[in-house]
Design a protein around this motif. Structure first.
Motif, PDB file in Angstrom:
ATOM      1  N   LEU A 156     -31.647 -36.870 -66.737  1.00  0.00           N
ATOM      2  CA  LEU A 156     -30.196 -37.069 -66.710  1.00  0.00           C
ATOM      3  C   LEU A 156     -29.506 -36.314 -67.841  1.00  0.00           C
ATOM      4  O   LEU A 156     -28.367 -35.859 -67.698  1.00  0.00           O
ATOM      5  CB  LEU A 156     -29.880 -38.559 -66.801  1.00  0.00           C
ATOM      6  N   LEU A 157     -30.222 -36.150 -68.963  1.00  0.00           N
ATOM      7  CA  LEU A 157     -29.611 -35.506 -70.127  1.00  0.00           C
ATOM      8  C   LEU A 157     -29.246 -34.051 -69.848  1.00  0.00           C
ATOM      9  O   LEU A 157     -28.300 -33.528 -70.443  1.00  0.00           O
ATOM     10  CB  LEU A 157     -30.569 -35.581 -71.326  1.00  0.00           C
ATOM     11  N   PHE A 158     -29.977 -33.387 -68.957  1.00  0.00           N
ATOM     12  CA  PHE A 158     -29.657 -31.993 -68.643  1.00  0.00           C
ATOM     13  C   PHE A 158     -28.258 -31.893 -68.038  1.00  0.00           C
ATOM     14  O   PHE A 158     -27.469 -31.015 -68.389  1.00  0.00           O
ATOM     15  CB  PHE A 158     -30.701 -31.416 -67.680  1.00  0.00           C
ATOM     16  N   ALA A 159     -27.940 -32.801 -67.118  1.00  0.00           N
ATOM     17  CA  ALA A 159     -26.617 -32.790 -66.496  1.00  0.00           C
ATOM     18  C   ALA A 159     -25.539 -33.203 -67.487  1.00  0.00           C
ATOM     19  O   ALA A 159     -24.443 -32.628 -67.505  1.00  0.00           O
ATOM     20  CB  ALA A 159     -26.599 -33.729 -65.286  1.00  0.00           C
ATOM     21  N   VAL A 160     -25.852 -34.180 -68.334  1.00  0.00           N
ATOM     22  CA  VAL A 160     -24.856 -34.699 -69.275  1.00  0.00           C
ATOM     23  C   VAL A 160     -24.490 -33.654 -70.326  1.00  0.00           C
ATOM     24  O   VAL A 160     -23.311 -33.353 -70.555  1.00  0.00           O
ATOM     25  CB  VAL A 160     -25.372 -35.983 -69.946  1.00  0.00           C
ATOM     26  N   PHE A 161     -25.487 -33.069 -70.963  1.00  0.00           N
ATOM     27  CA  PHE A 161     -25.211 -32.101 -72.022  1.00  0.00           C
ATOM     28  C   PHE A 161     -24.656 -30.790 -71.456  1.00  0.00           C
ATOM     29  O   PHE A 161     -23.867 -30.115 -72.124  1.00  0.00           O
ATOM     30  CB  PHE A 161     -26.477 -31.841 -72.839  1.00  0.00           C
ATOM     31  N   ALA A 162     -25.063 -30.423 -70.238  1.00  0.00           N
ATOM     32  CA  ALA A 162     -24.469 -29.237 -69.611  1.00  0.00           C
ATOM     33  C   ALA A 162     -22.982 -29.465 -69.338  1.00  0.00           C
ATOM     34  O   ALA A 162     -22.150 -28.574 -69.552  1.00  0.00           O
ATOM     35  CB  ALA A 162     -25.206 -28.902 -68.316  1.00  0.00           C
ATOM     36  N   GLY A 163     -22.634 -30.668 -68.861  1.00  0.00           N
ATOM     37  CA  GLY A 163     -21.230 -30.989 -68.656  1.00  0.00           C
ATOM     38  C   GLY A 163     -20.445 -31.016 -69.953  1.00  0.00           C
ATOM     39  O   GLY A 163     -19.294 -30.561 -70.013  1.00  0.00           O
ATOM     40  N   SER A 164     -21.067 -31.524 -71.018  1.00  0.00           N
ATOM     41  CA  SER A 164     -20.397 -31.548 -72.328  1.00  0.00           C
ATOM     42  C   SER A 164     -20.136 -30.139 -72.834  1.00  0.00           C
ATOM     43  O   SER A 164     -19.043 -29.838 -73.340  1.00  0.00           O
ATOM     44  CB  SER A 164     -21.257 -32.325 -73.333  1.00  0.00           C
ATOM     45  N   ALA A 165     -21.121 -29.253 -72.700  1.00  0.00           N
ATOM     46  CA  ALA A 165     -20.943 -27.869 -73.146  1.00  0.00           C
ATOM     47  C   ALA A 165     -19.873 -27.158 -72.331  1.00  0.00           C
ATOM     48  O   ALA A 165     -19.067 -26.385 -72.870  1.00  0.00           O
ATOM     49  CB  ALA A 165     -22.274 -27.126 -73.045  1.00  0.00           C
ATOM     50  N   SER A 166     -19.836 -27.433 -71.012  1.00  0.00           N
ATOM     51  CA  SER A 166     -18.821 -26.809 -70.157  1.00  0.00           C
ATOM     52  C   SER A 166     -17.421 -27.249 -70.564  1.00  0.00           C
ATOM     53  O   SER A 166     -16.492 -26.424 -70.624  1.00  0.00           O
ATOM     54  CB  SER A 166     -19.097 -27.173 -68.696  1.00  0.00           C
ATOM     55  N   ASN A 167     -17.251 -28.534 -70.840  1.00  0.00           N
ATOM     56  CA  ASN A 167     -15.942 -29.029 -71.274  1.00  0.00           C
ATOM     57  C   ASN A 167     -15.537 -28.434 -72.616  1.00  0.00           C
ATOM     58  O   ASN A 167     -14.361 -28.154 -72.843  1.00  0.00           O
ATOM     59  CB  ASN A 167     -15.966 -30.549 -71.365  1.00  0.00           C
ATOM     60  N   MET A 168     -16.501 -28.245 -73.512  1.00  0.00           N
ATOM     61  CA  MET A 168     -16.184 -27.643 -74.801  1.00  0.00           C
ATOM     62  C   MET A 168     -15.725 -26.202 -74.633  1.00  0.00           C
ATOM     63  O   MET A 168     -14.808 -25.739 -75.331  1.00  0.00           O
ATOM     64  CB  MET A 168     -17.416 -27.702 -75.716  1.00  0.00           C
ATOM     65  N   LEU A 169     -16.322 -25.468 -73.692  1.00  0.00           N
ATOM     66  CA  LEU A 169     -15.875 -24.109 -73.424  1.00  0.00           C
ATOM     67  C   LEU A 169     -14.457 -24.089 -72.874  1.00  0.00           C
ATOM     68  O   LEU A 169     -13.673 -23.183 -73.185  1.00  0.00           O
ATOM     69  CB  LEU A 169     -16.830 -23.434 -72.430  1.00  0.00           C
TER      70      LEU A 169
END
Length: 280
Positions: A156-169
């Motif tokens: 689950l962490l792969f989806a969560v941290f990928a979403g966090s990085a996308s929002n930061m961009l």
């Protein structure tokens, strides 16, 4: 909650949120690409959509916190039991903390809409932090538990941290449809995977999974890839339906407008001919 419902509630929230983001951003992209270059101010309709989104985040977070705290076997807002010298339902408290930050994200979105002095991008930053907190909590959520239990939460962490990085961009790169749809896809992936975690740990048919079997871990890893493909399909289908519907409605609107113009021009020409005949 340590049951299937405790995973279905956030799963439903993320699935609905992913669908909402897909519809909203496709509509915004269609409007931006159909307008002249000089006109970049969004119409009030999109601002109303953001109000709905912020209100939904706050409402869903409040409901999630209340459910986690005040179910029958919940902590009922008690963090520490002095009589037994032990913590009270820390798993429920972790879920409540996750919901809290998503509520803060909704409040930041509403603040960015109503207060002009709030810097641009605060809403994306708050959502990125909310996703980071979610991943940070789940990173230590399954310490010391069975291998399969820890594995499904780690995926689950792969989806969560990928979403966090996308929002930061998106804080720095605004109105990029690829980033926006990728964010929606990660919410779809989170939602479906929460359901998968519930099925693995709390199967509805009563057949418990062997949490130590390596083959189960291999299957779950492959299943995560299937969920990733499913999230891509959901985003593609949702975006295609919105584009098709919007294009068709806009074409019909233009046809009606052209028809009205032609009718009015015919009427004006008939009036002119009548006036000329009267003069003669």
């Amino acid at each position: 909650m340590a049951n299937f419902g405790g995973h279905a509630i956030p799963g439903s929230f993320f699935l609905l949120f992913g669908f909402w983001l897909t519809v909203k951003h496709v509509l915004q992209h269609y409007w931006r690409t159909s307008q002249p270059k000089g006109r970049q101010i969004m119409p009030p309709f999109f601002k109303k959509m953001d109000y709905v989104e912020g209100g939904f985040q706050i409402f869903a977070s409040f409901v999630g916190i209340m459910v986690e705290q005040f179910v029958v076997d919940g902590p009922h807002a008690r963090l520490y039991d002095r009589e037994n010298t032990s913590w009270v339902k820390l798993m429920n408290w972790q879920h409540s903390t996750m919901y809290l930050f998503f509520g803060i994200s909704g409040a930041a979105l509403l603040a960015s809409l109503t207060i002009k002095r709030v810097p641009l991008g605060v809403d994306r930053l708050a959502l990125s932090i909310a996703l980071f907190v979610e991943g940070f909590l789940f990173l230590y959520h399954v310490h010391g538990r069975e291998p399969l239990d820890a594995h499904v939460h780690t995926l689950l962490l792969f989806a969560v941290f990928a979403g966090s990085a996308s929002n930061m961009l998106e804080v720095f790169i605004r109105n990029n449809i690829l980033l926006e749809l990728f964010r929606a896809q990660m919410f779809f992936l989170q939602g479906s995977w929460f359901y998968q975690i519930g099925v693995v740990l709390y199967p509805l048919n009563g057949d418990a999974w062997d949490l130590k079997l390596h083959d189960n871990m291999m299957f779950v890893t492959m299943c995560f890839c299937w969920h990733l493909a499913l999230s891509m399909l959901l985003v593609t289908c949702s975006a295609s339906i919105v584009c098709f519907t919007t294009t068709r409605c806009s074409v019909k609107g233009r046809d009606i407008e052209i028809g009205m113009r032609n009718t009015s021009s015919k009427t004006s020409s008939q009036k002119a001919l009548l006036e000329e005949s009267d003069e003669e």
